[in-house]
Scaffold this active site. Structure first.
Site, PDB file in Angstrom:
ATOM      1  N   ASN A 139      61.865  61.262 126.769  1.00 56.12           N
ATOM      2  CA  ASN A 139      62.566  60.281 127.585  1.00 56.12           C
ATOM      3  C   ASN A 139      61.492  59.365 128.167  1.00 56.12           C
ATOM      4  O   ASN A 139      60.813  59.722 129.132  1.00 56.12           O
ATOM      5  CB  ASN A 139      63.337  61.027 128.684  1.00 56.12           C
ATOM      6  N   MET A 163      69.589  62.243 149.023  1.00 55.88           N
ATOM      7  CA  MET A 163      70.794  62.781 149.663  1.00 55.88           C
ATOM      8  C   MET A 163      70.478  63.982 150.555  1.00 55.88           C
ATOM      9  O   MET A 163      71.049  64.126 151.633  1.00 55.88           O
ATOM     10  CB  MET A 163      71.827  63.143 148.601  1.00 55.88           C
ATOM     11  N   ARG A 164      69.564  64.815 150.102  1.00 55.55           N
ATOM     12  CA  ARG A 164      69.232  66.008 150.884  1.00 55.55           C
ATOM     13  C   ARG A 164      68.701  65.611 152.265  1.00 55.55           C
ATOM     14  O   ARG A 164      69.130  66.136 153.288  1.00 55.55           O
ATOM     15  CB  ARG A 164      68.161  66.802 150.137  1.00 55.55           C
ATOM     16  N   ARG A 188      70.708  51.787 144.578  1.00 56.86           N
ATOM     17  CA  ARG A 188      71.529  50.723 143.978  1.00 56.86           C
ATOM     18  C   ARG A 188      72.836  50.560 144.737  1.00 56.86           C
ATOM     19  O   ARG A 188      73.450  51.546 145.142  1.00 56.86           O
ATOM     20  CB  ARG A 188      71.843  51.056 142.515  1.00 56.86           C
ATOM     21  N   GLY A 196      71.921  65.903 140.389  1.00 56.22           N
ATOM     22  CA  GLY A 196      71.257  66.525 141.537  1.00 56.22           C
ATOM     23  C   GLY A 196      72.166  66.683 142.745  1.00 56.22           C
ATOM     24  O   GLY A 196      72.165  67.729 143.402  1.00 56.22           O
ATOM     25  N   ARG A 239      65.652  59.593 124.031  1.00 56.76           N
ATOM     26  CA  ARG A 239      66.696  58.998 124.860  1.00 56.76           C
ATOM     27  C   ARG A 239      66.493  57.482 124.835  1.00 56.76           C
ATOM     28  O   ARG A 239      65.419  56.986 125.151  1.00 56.76           O
ATOM     29  CB  ARG A 239      66.579  59.505 126.287  1.00 56.76           C
ATOM     30  N   HIS A 259      74.756  57.081 131.234  1.00 57.44           N
ATOM     31  CA  HIS A 259      74.835  58.535 131.470  1.00 57.44           C
ATOM     32  C   HIS A 259      75.733  59.224 130.439  1.00 57.44           C
ATOM     33  O   HIS A 259      76.254  60.307 130.696  1.00 57.44           O
ATOM     34  CB  HIS A 259      75.410  58.877 132.867  1.00 57.44           C
ATOM     35  N   GLU A 295      70.442  67.257 130.069  1.00 53.57           N
ATOM     36  CA  GLU A 295      70.355  66.147 129.119  1.00 53.57           C
ATOM     37  C   GLU A 295      69.379  66.444 127.992  1.00 53.57           C
ATOM     38  O   GLU A 295      69.598  66.027 126.861  1.00 53.57           O
ATOM     39  CB  GLU A 295      69.999  64.850 129.855  1.00 53.57           C
ATOM     40  N   LEU A 325      76.205  62.653 139.524  1.00 50.13           N
ATOM     41  CA  LEU A 325      75.697  62.149 140.802  1.00 50.13           C
ATOM     42  C   LEU A 325      74.231  62.516 140.972  1.00 50.13           C
ATOM     43  O   LEU A 325      73.898  63.583 141.485  1.00 50.13           O
ATOM     44  CB  LEU A 325      76.533  62.737 141.952  1.00 50.13           C
TER      45      LEU A 325
HETATM   46  P1  AMP Z   1      68.834  63.679 140.013  1.00 46.93           P
HETATM   47  O1  AMP Z   1      68.605  62.214 139.795  1.00 46.93           O
HETATM   48  O2  AMP Z   1      69.945  64.219 139.156  1.00 46.93           O
HETATM   49  O3  AMP Z   1      67.586  64.498 139.959  1.00 46.93           O
HETATM   50  O4  AMP Z   1      69.378  63.839 141.518  1.00 46.93           O
HETATM   51  C1  AMP Z   1      68.616  63.444 142.621  1.00 46.93           C
HETATM   52  C2  AMP Z   1      69.486  63.494 143.865  1.00 46.93           C
HETATM   53  O5  AMP Z   1      69.970  64.830 144.076  1.00 46.93           O
HETATM   54  C3  AMP Z   1      68.737  63.109 145.128  1.00 46.93           C
HETATM   55  O6  AMP Z   1      69.550  62.275 145.933  1.00 46.93           O
HETATM   56  C4  AMP Z   1      68.532  64.444 145.799  1.00 46.93           C
HETATM   57  O7  AMP Z   1      68.436  64.324 147.194  1.00 46.93           O
HETATM   58  C5  AMP Z   1      69.818  65.148 145.438  1.00 46.93           C
HETATM   59  N1  AMP Z   1      69.704  66.576 145.710  1.00 46.93           N
HETATM   60  C6  AMP Z   1      68.917  67.493 145.100  1.00 46.93           C
HETATM   61  N2  AMP Z   1      69.050  68.698 145.716  1.00 46.93           N
HETATM   62  C7  AMP Z   1      69.928  68.537 146.728  1.00 46.93           C
HETATM   63  C8  AMP Z   1      70.484  69.393 147.738  1.00 46.93           C
HETATM   64  N3  AMP Z   1      70.148  70.678 147.819  1.00 46.93           N
HETATM   65  N4  AMP Z   1      71.370  68.858 148.609  1.00 46.93           N
HETATM   66  C9  AMP Z   1      71.710  67.566 148.546  1.00 46.93           C
HETATM   67  N5  AMP Z   1      71.227  66.711 147.623  1.00 46.93           N
HETATM   68  C10 AMP Z   1      70.353  67.172 146.732  1.00 46.93           C
END
Ligand code: AMP
Length: 397
Positions: free
Chosen positions: A7, A279-280, A235, A326, A85, A174, A380, A203
């Site tokens: 990727n 988000m975390r 975004r 995530g 990818r 996606h 993926e 998400l």
């Molecule tokens: P990804 O692009 O699929 O790796 O997802 C990234 C997103 O997932 C980011 O916004 C992270 O903060 C969120 N994320 C990962 N672990 C957690 C968690 N335990 N609680 C809330 N959001 C999470």
């Protein structure tokens, strides 16, 4: 035999070597900051991770490190296919493709549709072909899965010539993830995918929703570019198209500046007042009463639920909701708040199951009698490896 998945981003490469028959990942890793003095390759195998600096290194340098490691482990000769990818396949690609000169030209023709991504994908393919010349290379497109959307869904109500001359339409992204989790959800529900109407929500930092009918995409929230639809990490998702001219007049911004702000300074980051896009972290800040973080999380959930409910129109009947990425896999808070708003579709949360689904196994999170809602971990790399292997079988059969 093993499949190598690549990727390639503008300055990074994610890679994984999978043995599909044995169901194992031999080796995975990430090359980062390519072109810069700090360029390096991180390799992971057998529970260990280590870094190899490649100062100023290119894709070719990263692949040389990878190839040397494969040879050291005696895996080089096992590589049967390389799955790449590729972000944008336009209307040309409804399916993955064995890469030859014609396919490369068609990917190049899609560069105007994805000016940041497709050139990186192309450069990565060419470097990988030079490093691994003996094996088949397969392109797996983010857009291909959504090519089954009907015209009423994919056309924008803009001048006809914009579509016919410039390809202005909704493509969706996606696709590999939506297709994979739809299949996996059917397996978990114990029902044939062909009979299921699913709403899948991917998400992550980027986010999109898809309506999947019998395994085929019939609508999705992203459009011409991955900017449309949901609120994402940085975004904006949907905005009024009149905003560009408004901000040009009011703040003297150029089109490029507005687009950059909508891609990089908006979404969760924008709504939280610049606090962040993660988000975390936003959930933690929201729990401590940070007003911007609360707004960002609440708006993310509202727009997500609204998009998911809208997908019911595309499907007619909804059999299950699927959360991945995530945020979808890890945020019990976002899932709970989203399902609460989706009572309109007959969804009701099982709070205990929802809390348990945080631990990475996925599973059903809805209460008995509810419209089923599940968490499915996306993969993926595995999906691309499987797809590449299928293309190869189709070709060699
Ligand atoms: P990804 O692009 O699929 O790796 O997802 C990234 C997103 O997932 C980011 O916004 C992270 O903060 C969120 N994320 C990962 N672990 C957690 C968690 N335990 N609680 C809330 N959001 C999470």
């Amino acid at each position: 035999m093993a499949t190598l998945v690549l990727n390639c981003g503008s300055s990074s490469v994610k890679f994984a070597l999978l043995d599909l028959a044995a169901g194992i990942t031999h080796l995975s890793g990430l090359a980062e900051r390519l072109g810069a003095a700090e360029a390096s390759v991180t390799l992971r195998a057998g529970g260990e991770a280590w870094d190899q600096p490649i100062p100023g290194g290119s894709y070719a340098d990263a692949f040389a490190v990878l190839a040397a490691e494969l040879d050291t482990r005696g895996l080089g000769k096992d590589v049967e296919a390389v799955g790449h990818r590729v972000v944008h396949g336009g209307e040309h690609f409804q399916a993955p493709a064995l890469i030859d000169g014609e396919v490369l030209a068609a990917i190049r023709a899609c560069v105007p549709l994805a000016p940041l991504h497709n050139p990186a994908n192309l450069a990565g393919i060419e470097a990988a072909q030079a490093t691994f010349p003996q094996v088949a290379h397969v392109a797996v497109f983010d857009t291909a899965f959504h090519q089954t959307m009907p015209e009423v869904v994919y056309r924008y109500a803009v001048p006809d010539a914009w579509y016919t001359q410039h390809g202005v339409r909704r493509y969706g992204f996606h696709g590999t993830s939506h297709a994979y989790v739809a299949e996996e959800a059917a397996r978990r529900l114990g029902r044939p995918l062909a009979e299921l109407n699913l709403i899948t929500a991917h998400l992550g930092n980027g986010a999109s929703v898809a309506a999947v009918q019998g395994g085929r995409s019939v609508d999705t929230s992203m459009g011409l570019t991955p900017l449309e639809g949901l609120i994402m990490g940085t975004r904006s998702g949907d905005v009024d198209p009149g905003l560009h001219e408004f901000m040009a007049r009011q703040a003297g911004l150029s089109l490029t500046q507005v687009t950059a702000a909508l891609n990089q300074a908006s979404g969760l980051r924008g709504l939280s007042g610049g606090l962040g896009s993660d988000m975390r972290e936003l959930e933690q800040a929201a729990a401590q009463g940070h007003a911007g973080a609360r707004l960002a999380v609440a708006a993310f959930v509202y727009r997500l639920a609204k998009q998911m409910a809208g997908m019911a129109v595309a499907l007619g009947r909804v059999d299950a909701l699927v959360f991945t990425g995530g945020i979808g896999e890890n945020s019990a808070t976002v899932r709970a708040a989203t399902l609460e708003r989706l009572g309109v579709l007959g969804a009701r949360l099982d709070p205990q199951a929802n809390a348990l689904a945080v631990r990475g196994q996925g599973g059903l999170i809805s209460a008995p009698g509810s419209l089923p809602a599940l968490v499915v971990n996306t993969n993926e790399e595995l999906a691309i490896a499987r797809t590449a292997a299928q293309v190869l079988q189709g070709v060699t059969a």
